[in-house]
Scaffold this motif. Structure first.
Motif, PDB file in Angstrom:
ATOM      1  N   GLY A  65     -28.466 -11.308   4.801  1.00 15.36           N
ATOM      2  CA  GLY A  65     -28.636 -12.397   3.868  1.00 15.36           C
ATOM      3  C   GLY A  65     -27.566 -12.736   3.885  1.00 15.36           C
ATOM      4  O   GLY A  65     -27.943 -14.113   3.873  1.00 15.36           O
ATOM      5  N   ILE A  66     -26.320 -12.618   4.369  1.00 15.54           N
ATOM      6  CA  ILE A  66     -25.041 -13.718   4.655  1.00 15.54           C
ATOM      7  C   ILE A  66     -25.224 -14.264   6.176  1.00 15.54           C
ATOM      8  O   ILE A  66     -24.653 -15.677   5.790  1.00 15.54           O
ATOM      9  CB  ILE A  66     -23.495 -12.913   3.990  1.00 15.54           C
ATOM     10  N   LEU A  67     -25.265 -14.160   7.355  1.00 18.64           N
ATOM     11  CA  LEU A  67     -24.801 -14.250   8.372  1.00 18.64           C
ATOM     12  C   LEU A  67     -25.863 -14.790   8.667  1.00 18.64           C
ATOM     13  O   LEU A  67     -26.630 -15.761   9.830  1.00 18.64           O
ATOM     14  CB  LEU A  67     -24.607 -13.178   9.212  1.00 18.64           C
ATOM     15  N   VAL A  68     -27.408 -14.386   8.725  1.00 19.08           N
ATOM     16  CA  VAL A  68     -29.309 -14.828   8.868  1.00 19.08           C
ATOM     17  C   VAL A  68     -28.813 -15.881   9.154  1.00 19.08           C
ATOM     18  O   VAL A  68     -29.618 -17.362  10.083  1.00 19.08           O
ATOM     19  CB  VAL A  68     -29.426 -14.188   9.203  1.00 19.08           C
ATOM     20  N   PRO A  69     -28.751 -17.006   7.743  1.00 16.96           N
ATOM     21  CA  PRO A  69     -28.541 -18.380   7.200  1.00 16.96           C
ATOM     22  C   PRO A  69     -27.890 -19.153   8.637  1.00 16.96           C
ATOM     23  O   PRO A  69     -27.599 -20.523   8.400  1.00 16.96           O
ATOM     24  CB  PRO A  69     -28.391 -19.158   5.727  1.00 16.96           C
ATOM     25  N   VAL A  70     -26.954 -18.393   8.583  1.00 10.73           N
ATOM     26  CA  VAL A  70     -25.854 -19.200   9.970  1.00 10.73           C
ATOM     27  C   VAL A  70     -26.614 -18.664  11.525  1.00 10.73           C
ATOM     28  O   VAL A  70     -25.589 -19.575  11.689  1.00 10.73           O
ATOM     29  CB  VAL A  70     -24.235 -17.980   9.281  1.00 10.73           C
ATOM     30  N   SER A  71     -26.811 -17.882  11.427  1.00  7.68           N
ATOM     31  CA  SER A  71     -27.385 -18.063  13.177  1.00  7.68           C
ATOM     32  C   SER A  71     -28.327 -19.129  13.275  1.00  7.68           C
ATOM     33  O   SER A  71     -28.136 -19.459  14.451  1.00  7.68           O
ATOM     34  CB  SER A  71     -28.780 -17.175  12.493  1.00  7.68           C
ATOM     35  N   GLY A  72     -28.822 -20.267  12.714  1.00  7.59           N
ATOM     36  CA  GLY A  72     -29.098 -21.553  12.858  1.00  7.59           C
ATOM     37  C   GLY A  72     -28.266 -22.259  14.100  1.00  7.59           C
ATOM     38  O   GLY A  72     -28.366 -22.843  14.873  1.00  7.59           O
ATOM     39  N   LEU A  73     -26.653 -22.017  13.439  1.00  6.87           N
ATOM     40  CA  LEU A  73     -25.504 -23.192  14.249  1.00  6.87           C
ATOM     41  C   LEU A  73     -25.033 -22.790  14.713  1.00  6.87           C
ATOM     42  O   LEU A  73     -25.388 -22.357  16.255  1.00  6.87           O
ATOM     43  CB  LEU A  73     -25.111 -23.238  12.872  1.00  6.87           C
ATOM     44  N   ILE A  74     -25.055 -20.621  14.795  1.00  7.90           N
ATOM     45  CA  ILE A  74     -24.376 -19.739  15.441  1.00  7.90           C
ATOM     46  C   ILE A  74     -25.591 -20.370  17.001  1.00  7.90           C
ATOM     47  O   ILE A  74     -24.955 -19.993  18.303  1.00  7.90           O
ATOM     48  CB  ILE A  74     -24.573 -18.455  15.660  1.00  7.90           C
ATOM     49  N   LEU A  75     -26.730 -20.435  16.992  1.00  3.36           N
ATOM     50  CA  LEU A  75     -27.185 -20.803  18.003  1.00  3.36           C
ATOM     51  C   LEU A  75     -27.234 -21.698  18.856  1.00  3.36           C
ATOM     52  O   LEU A  75     -27.579 -22.239  20.118  1.00  3.36           O
ATOM     53  CB  LEU A  75     -29.166 -20.402  17.974  1.00  3.36           C
ATOM     54  N   GLN A  76     -27.018 -23.157  18.479  1.00  2.00           N
ATOM     55  CA  GLN A  76     -26.152 -24.074  18.962  1.00  2.00           C
ATOM     56  C   GLN A  76     -25.283 -24.315  19.540  1.00  2.00           C
ATOM     57  O   GLN A  76     -25.039 -25.345  19.479  1.00  2.00           O
ATOM     58  CB  GLN A  76     -26.168 -25.229  17.949  1.00  2.00           C
ATOM     59  N   TRP A  77     -24.235 -22.987  19.529  1.00  2.00           N
ATOM     60  CA  TRP A  77     -22.746 -23.063  19.664  1.00  2.00           C
ATOM     61  C   TRP A  77     -22.605 -22.590  20.753  1.00  2.00           C
ATOM     62  O   TRP A  77     -21.629 -22.571  21.413  1.00  2.00           O
ATOM     63  CB  TRP A  77     -22.122 -23.293  18.535  1.00  2.00           C
ATOM     64  N   PHE A  78     -23.371 -20.989  20.799  1.00  3.97           N
ATOM     65  CA  PHE A  78     -23.064 -19.905  22.146  1.00  3.97           C
ATOM     66  C   PHE A  78     -24.450 -20.488  23.128  1.00  3.97           C
ATOM     67  O   PHE A  78     -25.660 -20.764  22.467  1.00  3.97           O
ATOM     68  CB  PHE A  78     -23.124 -18.987  21.396  1.00  3.97           C
ATOM     69  N   SER A  79     -24.587 -20.353  24.520  1.00  3.64           N
ATOM     70  CA  SER A  79     -25.350 -19.512  25.049  1.00  3.64           C
ATOM     71  C   SER A  79     -26.269 -18.100  24.587  1.00  3.64           C
ATOM     72  O   SER A  79     -25.562 -17.563  24.323  1.00  3.64           O
ATOM     73  CB  SER A  79     -25.075 -19.528  26.802  1.00  3.64           C
ATOM     74  N   THR A  80     -27.315 -18.217  25.367  1.00  2.00           N
ATOM     75  CA  THR A  80     -28.475 -17.398  24.808  1.00  2.00           C
ATOM     76  C   THR A  80     -28.127 -15.609  25.741  1.00  2.00           C
ATOM     77  O   THR A  80     -27.519 -14.892  25.070  1.00  2.00           O
ATOM     78  CB  THR A  80     -29.753 -17.424  25.744  1.00  2.00           C
ATOM     79  N   ARG A  81     -27.252 -15.565  26.977  1.00  2.00           N
ATOM     80  CA  ARG A  81     -26.703 -14.953  27.417  1.00  2.00           C
ATOM     81  C   ARG A  81     -25.207 -14.280  26.552  1.00  2.00           C
ATOM     82  O   ARG A  81     -25.216 -12.774  25.875  1.00  2.00           O
ATOM     83  CB  ARG A  81     -26.313 -14.983  28.821  1.00  2.00           C
ATOM     84  N   GLN A  82     -24.061 -15.054  26.014  1.00  2.00           N
ATOM     85  CA  GLN A  82     -23.285 -14.654  25.009  1.00  2.00           C
ATOM     86  C   GLN A  82     -23.651 -13.917  24.295  1.00  2.00           C
ATOM     87  O   GLN A  82     -23.045 -13.067  23.227  1.00  2.00           O
ATOM     88  CB  GLN A  82     -22.222 -16.268  24.761  1.00  2.00           C
ATOM     89  N   LEU A  83     -24.316 -14.743  22.768  1.00  2.00           N
ATOM     90  CA  LEU A  83     -25.012 -14.244  22.032  1.00  2.00           C
ATOM     91  C   LEU A  83     -25.861 -13.233  22.298  1.00  2.00           C
ATOM     92  O   LEU A  83     -25.516 -12.047  20.950  1.00  2.00           O
ATOM     93  CB  LEU A  83     -26.209 -15.196  21.290  1.00  2.00           C
ATOM     94  N   PHE A  84     -26.856 -12.769  23.159  1.00  2.00           N
ATOM     95  CA  PHE A  84     -27.440 -11.424  23.372  1.00  2.00           C
ATOM     96  C   PHE A  84     -25.978 -10.368  22.961  1.00  2.00           C
ATOM     97  O   PHE A  84     -26.406  -8.668  23.082  1.00  2.00           O
ATOM     98  CB  PHE A  84     -27.906 -11.401  24.626  1.00  2.00           C
ATOM     99  N   ILE A  85     -24.888 -10.575  24.367  1.00  2.00           N
ATOM    100  CA  ILE A  85     -24.158 -10.123  24.934  1.00  2.00           C
ATOM    101  C   ILE A  85     -22.908  -9.172  23.267  1.00  2.00           C
ATOM    102  O   ILE A  85     -23.272  -7.996  22.267  1.00  2.00           O
ATOM    103  CB  ILE A  85     -23.204 -10.390  25.204  1.00  2.00           C
ATOM    104  N   VAL A  86     -22.674 -10.022  22.653  1.00  2.00           N
ATOM    105  CA  VAL A  86     -21.804 -10.232  21.780  1.00  2.00           C
ATOM    106  C   VAL A  86     -22.720  -9.632  20.696  1.00  2.00           C
ATOM    107  O   VAL A  86     -21.656  -8.572  19.416  1.00  2.00           O
ATOM    108  CB  VAL A  86     -21.460 -11.128  20.651  1.00  2.00           C
ATOM    109  N   SER A  87     -24.221  -8.952  19.961  1.00  2.00           N
ATOM    110  CA  SER A  87     -24.869  -9.090  19.267  1.00  2.00           C
ATOM    111  C   SER A  87     -24.723  -7.624  19.104  1.00  2.00           C
ATOM    112  O   SER A  87     -24.859  -6.808  18.823  1.00  2.00           O
ATOM    113  CB  SER A  87     -26.040  -9.516  19.220  1.00  2.00           C
ATOM    114  N   LEU A  88     -24.279  -7.275  20.773  1.00  2.00           N
ATOM    115  CA  LEU A  88     -25.188  -5.462  21.251  1.00  2.00           C
ATOM    116  C   LEU A  88     -23.712  -4.891  20.848  1.00  2.00           C
ATOM    117  O   LEU A  88     -24.154  -4.118  21.419  1.00  2.00           O
ATOM    118  CB  LEU A  88     -25.907  -5.815  22.445  1.00  2.00           C
ATOM    119  N   ALA A  89     -22.771  -5.896  21.935  1.00  2.00           N
ATOM    120  CA  ALA A  89     -21.744  -5.096  21.229  1.00  2.00           C
ATOM    121  C   ALA A  89     -21.205  -4.926  19.513  1.00  2.00           C
ATOM    122  O   ALA A  89     -20.605  -3.370  19.685  1.00  2.00           O
ATOM    123  CB  ALA A  89     -20.398  -6.206  21.540  1.00  2.00           C
TER     124      ALA A  89
END
Length: 480
Positions: A65-89
């Protein structure tokens, strides 16, 4: 055709990207429900109360509930690969900590770390699909995602029941760990960057207000659902502070040139209709997912494994039908799926509102299958149709809004269902002549479950009314 459109159809290896998300999504969502069946073992192992162990679910929901609203911003700051690897990490680290957790506090920390991974993964998955899959194929692909999103939570309780029969709860995480590592390795080689980071300005006040707003509402409703009751000062304070935070957050977003979460998405009518239908669906599913296991284990005295097995056919049917419904959506649009789907769900809930101590397993399985067939006709078609109406630049915001409000709707639906169940039990016990009769608490519990399903029927009927307004979106802005 522009360069971007050419890249979408020519250069992206869509299948490996989708497989990476499917594996990661399945394991993430499986571990979410699998742990629910182990709550009894955890209470025993750590010598804690039911209200404490519930924090493993509440903490997870709260982090989302806290992090998903910020995801719209996160998606525009980092590349798809970076986010995929970080989320799985995050998911791997959280799962490993949970597997070796020596105490409840360590397991709680692990759940929060796991939720951080899921909070990035879910919006990233939907946003990537919108960018790489042309509109005329989206229903089918969203249906495949629906298979994962619905199938994983459905098989979670059954598989964990099987694990717990032979091994300790730690093995739920040990079994997930190699699969998550496999998803990371697979994604490392095959995941591609599908969007260009625009790096919008970060507004700290928006993040603070969003955290207070969504966090407060989710925490308040979750606390009420855990037995705190609606009159509890903590519940009233959390929901009130949360609502004030949300109002201030929305006002701030409308006044900013570059908002953290672009509320312009609400200007698109089919996005709003789709969002409402998804939220109604989530409230019905999550309230039923908590009521049915409680009824099966309390009123019918079934074991956790038997209860999980009873609910498995519905989950499997829903998973298998999701891609089929996606293909039908591509062909015929949402109206001929969503309206009948809601009628079917309402009918199945009427069936559940009649259950008692004599109800047969066959009837319960049939009603559950019927409900899950209806859900497969509503969820993905409504979601895909709604997101299709948004212009490309609003995809991150649209997916963030949908995923966030789903968590909120889930928390609200669960809390209301549990509180109606509790008050139904109390009302029944007030009117019995012989309170010492051991049959009366079971009858009282069953009566409370019936009352809670009547609430679900009301929600579903509202959904039928909303579905009348759904129209097919003809996509022009991204004819890739």
């Amino acid at each position: 055709m522009s360069k971007t459109q050419g890249e979408e159809t020519g250069e992206y290896k869509v299948l490996p990207i989708l497989v990476s998300f499917l594996i990661a999504g399945f394991i993430g969502l499986f571990s979410e429900t699998a742990l629910n069946m182990a709550l009894g073992s955890l209470i025993e192992d750590f010598s804690i109360k039911e209200t404490t162990v519930q924090w493993l679910t509440t903490g997870y929901l709260l982090t989302l509930g806290i992090l998903v609203p910020v995801s719209g911003l996160i998606l525009q700051w980092f590349s798809t690969r970076q986010l995929f690897i970080v989320s799985l990490a995050f998911s791997i680290i959280g799962t490993f900590i949970a597997a070796i957790a020596p105490s409840f506090a360590v397991l709680m920390l692990a759940r929060v770390v796991q939720a951080m991974g899921t909070a990035v993964m879910l919006p990233l998955m939907f946003n990537t699909i919108l960018l790489i899959v042309p509109p005329y194929k989206r229903g089918k692909i969203m249906g495949l995602m629906g298979l994962v999103i619905m199938f994983a939570p459905a098989v979670g309780p059954t598989l964990s029941g099987l694990i717990l029969k032979n091994l300790t709860w730690h093995w739920i995480f040990w079994i997930c760990l190699p699969l998550l590592i496999l998803a990371l390795v697979f994604g490392y080689f095959y995941m591609q960057n599908v969007s260009t980071p625009t790096k919008p300005k970060i507004d700290v006040l928006s993040i603070v207000l969003s955290t207070i707003g969504f966090g407060g509402v989710v925490y308040g409703f979750s606390s009420a659902g855990e037995g705190g009751g609606w009159g509890d000062p903590t519940v009233i304070t959390a929901i009130s502070v949360g609502l004030i935070g949300l109002v201030l957050f929305c006002i701030r977003q409308t006044k900013m040139k570059q908002p953290m979460l672009n509320l312009r998405a609400f200007k698109y009518p089919m996005f709003v209709v789709g969002l409402l239908l998804v939220l109604i669906c989530m409230m019905v599913i999550l309230s039923s997912m908590i009521l049915l296991p409680l009824y099966l284990q309390t009123s019918l005295a079934l074991s956790t494994f038997a209860a999980g097995l009873l609910l498995l056919p519905g989950g499997i049917v829903n998973g298998l039908l999701s891609p089929v419904m996606g293909s039908l959506f591509d062909k015929f649009g949402p109206k001929w799926l969503v309206i009948p789907g809601l009628v079917i769900v309402t009918g199945s809930l009427f069936g559940f509102s009649t259950i008692d101590l004599e109800t047969s397993s066959a009837f319960l399985i049939a009603m559950h299958i019927l409900m899950m067939v209806g859900v497969s006709m509503i969820m993905m078609p409504a979601q895909t149709n709604g997101l299709n109406q948004l212009p490309r630049e609003l995809y991150p915001d649209g997916t963030a809004i949908m995923n966030t409000l789903q968590q909120v709707a889930g928390a609200i639906g669960t809390a209301i269902a549990i509180s109606i169940l509790s008050s139904g039990v109390e009302d029944y016990m007030k009117n019995v002549s012989d309170a010492t009769n051991p049959l009366n608490p079971l009858l009282a519990f069953t009566s409370g479950v019936q009352d809670a399903f009547i609430f679900a029927i009301v929600i579903a009927v509202v959904g039928v009314f909303v579905s009348i307004f759904i129209k097919r979106v003809h996509v022009e802005h991204q004819a890739s």
